[in-house]
Design an enzyme around this catalytic site. Structure first.
Site, PDB file in Angstrom:
ATOM      1  N   HIS A   1      -3.660  -4.265   7.972  1.00 45.57           N
ATOM      2  CA  HIS A   1      -3.891  -3.159   8.790  1.00 45.57           C
ATOM      3  C   HIS A   1      -3.127  -3.355   9.976  1.00 45.57           C
ATOM      4  CE1 HIS A   1      -5.175   0.711  10.500  1.00 45.57           C
ATOM      5  NE2 HIS A   1      -5.865   0.842   9.366  1.00 45.57           N
TER       6      HIS A   1
ATOM      7  N   ASN B   1       0.835  -1.045   0.003  1.00 43.62           N
ATOM      8  CA  ASN B   1      -0.022   0.024   0.007  1.00 43.62           C
ATOM      9  C   ASN B   1       0.923   1.019  -0.008  1.00 43.62           C
ATOM     10  OD1 ASN B   1      -1.336   2.434   1.159  1.00 43.62           O
ATOM     11  ND2 ASN B   1      -2.993   0.792   1.691  1.00 43.62           N
TER      12      ASN B   1
ATOM     13  N   GLU C   1      -8.642   0.635  -2.559  1.00 42.62           N
ATOM     14  CA  GLU C   1      -9.856   0.644  -1.490  1.00 42.62           C
ATOM     15  C   GLU C   1     -10.738   1.850  -1.418  1.00 42.62           C
ATOM     16  OE1 GLU C   1      -7.083   0.793   1.859  1.00 42.62           O
ATOM     17  OE2 GLU C   1      -6.028  -0.885   1.506  1.00 42.62           O
TER      18      GLU C   1
ATOM     19  N   GLU D   1     -11.241  -9.244   3.180  1.00 46.36           N
ATOM     20  CA  GLU D   1     -10.033  -8.769   3.934  1.00 46.36           C
ATOM     21  C   GLU D   1     -10.088  -8.490   5.318  1.00 46.36           C
ATOM     22  OE1 GLU D   1      -7.764  -5.516   2.079  1.00 46.36           O
ATOM     23  OE2 GLU D   1      -6.549  -5.415   4.200  1.00 46.36           O
TER      24      GLU D   1
ATOM     25  N   ARG E   1      -9.215   7.968  -0.913  1.00 41.83           N
ATOM     26  CA  ARG E   1     -10.368   8.747   0.073  1.00 41.83           C
ATOM     27  C   ARG E   1     -11.231   9.870  -0.364  1.00 41.83           C
ATOM     28  NH1 ARG E   1      -8.786   6.683   5.464  1.00 41.83           N
ATOM     29  NH2 ARG E   1     -10.288   7.923   6.020  1.00 41.83           N
TER      30      ARG E   1
ATOM     31  N   THR F   1      -8.266   3.941   8.668  1.00 39.22           N
ATOM     32  CA  THR F   1      -9.417   3.150   8.815  1.00 39.22           C
ATOM     33  C   THR F   1      -9.581   2.649  10.138  1.00 39.22           C
ATOM     34  OG1 THR F   1      -8.952   2.632   6.453  1.00 39.22           O
ATOM     35  CG2 THR F   1     -10.542   1.350   7.498  1.00 39.22           C
TER      36      THR F   1
ATOM     37  N   HIS G   1      -5.489   3.593  -1.578  1.00 36.78           N
ATOM     38  CA  HIS G   1      -6.927   4.041  -0.976  1.00 36.78           C
ATOM     39  C   HIS G   1      -7.330   5.448  -1.531  1.00 36.78           C
ATOM     40  CE1 HIS G   1      -9.518   4.257   2.922  1.00 36.78           C
ATOM     41  NE2 HIS G   1     -10.292   4.699   1.903  1.00 36.78           N
TER      42      HIS G   1
HETATM   43  N1  PXP Z   1      -6.100  -2.675   4.318  1.00 42.21           N
HETATM   44  C1  PXP Z   1      -7.001  -1.699   4.384  1.00 42.21           C
HETATM   45  C2  PXP Z   1      -8.464  -2.203   3.944  1.00 42.21           C
HETATM   46  C3  PXP Z   1      -6.425  -0.513   4.824  1.00 42.21           C
HETATM   47  O1  PXP Z   1      -7.514   0.514   4.709  1.00 42.21           O
HETATM   48  C4  PXP Z   1      -5.297  -0.087   5.034  1.00 42.21           C
HETATM   49  C5  PXP Z   1      -4.805   1.455   5.414  1.00 42.21           C
HETATM   50  O2  PXP Z   1      -5.044   2.175   4.264  1.00 42.21           O
HETATM   51  C6  PXP Z   1      -4.368  -1.237   5.035  1.00 42.21           C
HETATM   52  C7  PXP Z   1      -4.929  -2.442   4.731  1.00 42.21           C
HETATM   53  C8  PXP Z   1      -2.825  -0.910   5.365  1.00 42.21           C
HETATM   54  O3  PXP Z   1      -2.578  -0.724   6.670  1.00 42.21           O
HETATM   55  P1  PXP Z   1      -1.052  -0.286   6.903  1.00 42.21           P
HETATM   56  O4  PXP Z   1      -0.990   0.982   6.458  1.00 42.21           O
HETATM   57  O5  PXP Z   1      -1.389  -0.116   8.356  1.00 42.21           O
HETATM   58  O6  PXP Z   1      -0.281  -1.232   6.704  1.00 42.21           O
END
Ligand code: PXP
Length: 250
Positions: A201, A8, A71, A152, A46, A102, A44
């Protein structure tokens, strides 16, 4: 076989947006992640465009050759953008304008008709639908009813417990073990429903291994910790280190 890693890259865009400058380039970051062994790129988009902006999505759709997962909240605005740009997958998330990140999974059970309609439009466009949910049996059942191909599982509670495990040994370790059990049970149930299982996450080099040992989890979406580490060792090595942590499974 170990789980796939989608990197990400939202927080590459966070640094750029701090100055509304052209650098750092998310396109260059995505290419570097792919060359370093990432199996996909996740972003993502937003509603407030605080990091990734629409142009990023268009540019990444042109250059990402592995797998592009976007996302987004299940709003009409976002659905139109997805159907227009055709990422490989869309992950529907709950989005609250005031949150720092999130905050938890989407309540699919309470929003079943909206989610089902979105999933059906994605299916017609050949876009894989993933739903970001808490590791909760009711939500998994609802994701199956909505017709999604993937869930997920939100690892935020587990990740939070692992930080606690360092600060307060016994209590934190017990909570982390409990959260890990919830993830394992949720992944097993999702697999029984025929869903593909991803997780993400708050995962870090330190805590990802125990989650990677859950055989049903086939994909990770990890951002903040990789981008943080990249400040010190560079993005390519940060991606490689995370891959190795996933492969170690412990
Ligand atoms: N998965 C989802 C659905 C998320 O919203 C996020 C954060 O944008 C992540 C994974 C990745 O989380 P992190 O940045 O904490 O690794």
């Amino acid at each position: 076989m170990s789980a796939r890693l989608n990197v990400n890259i939202d927080h590459v865009a966070t640094v750029r947006q701090a100055r509304r400058a052209p650098e750092p380039s998310v396109v260059a970051a995505a290419m570097m992640c792919e060359q370093a062994g990432a199996d996909g790129i996740t972003i993502h988009l937003r509603g407030d465009r605080r990091h990734i902006i629409d142009n990023d999505l268009h540019a990444l759709r042109q250059v990402v050759t592995t797998y592009l997962n976007v996302e987004m909240a299940a709003t009409e605005e976002m659905l139109k953008i997805a159907l227009d740009t055709l990422p490989d997958a869309v992950t529907l998330v709950a989005e609250n304008p005031d949150e720092i990140t999130t905050e938890g999974g989407l309540d699919v059970r309470s929003n079943l008709s909206v989610v089902r309609a979105a999933v059906s439009r994605f299916r017609e466009a050949n876009i894989i639908s993933s739903l970001f949910i808490d590791p909760d049996p009711q939500q998994i059942e609802a994701a199956h009813e909505a017709g999604a191909q993937q869930v997920e599982l939100c690892t935020a509670e587990y990740a939070d417990a692992t930080l606690g495990a360092r600060a307060n040994h016994t209590e934190g370790a017990m909570r982390a073990a409990q959260e890990l059990r919830r993830l394992r049970e949720a992944a097993t149930l999702a697999k029984q429903y025929g869903l593909h299982v991803a997780a993400g996450h708050g995962l870090t080099y330190r805590n990802v291994g125990a989650v990677a040992a859950i055989a049903e989890i086939q994909e990770f979406n990890i951002g903040h910790n990789i981008v943080s580490r990249s400040i010190f060792i560079g993005l390519a090595d940060a991606v490689r280190e995370m891959r190795e942590a996933i492969e170690r499974q412990g």
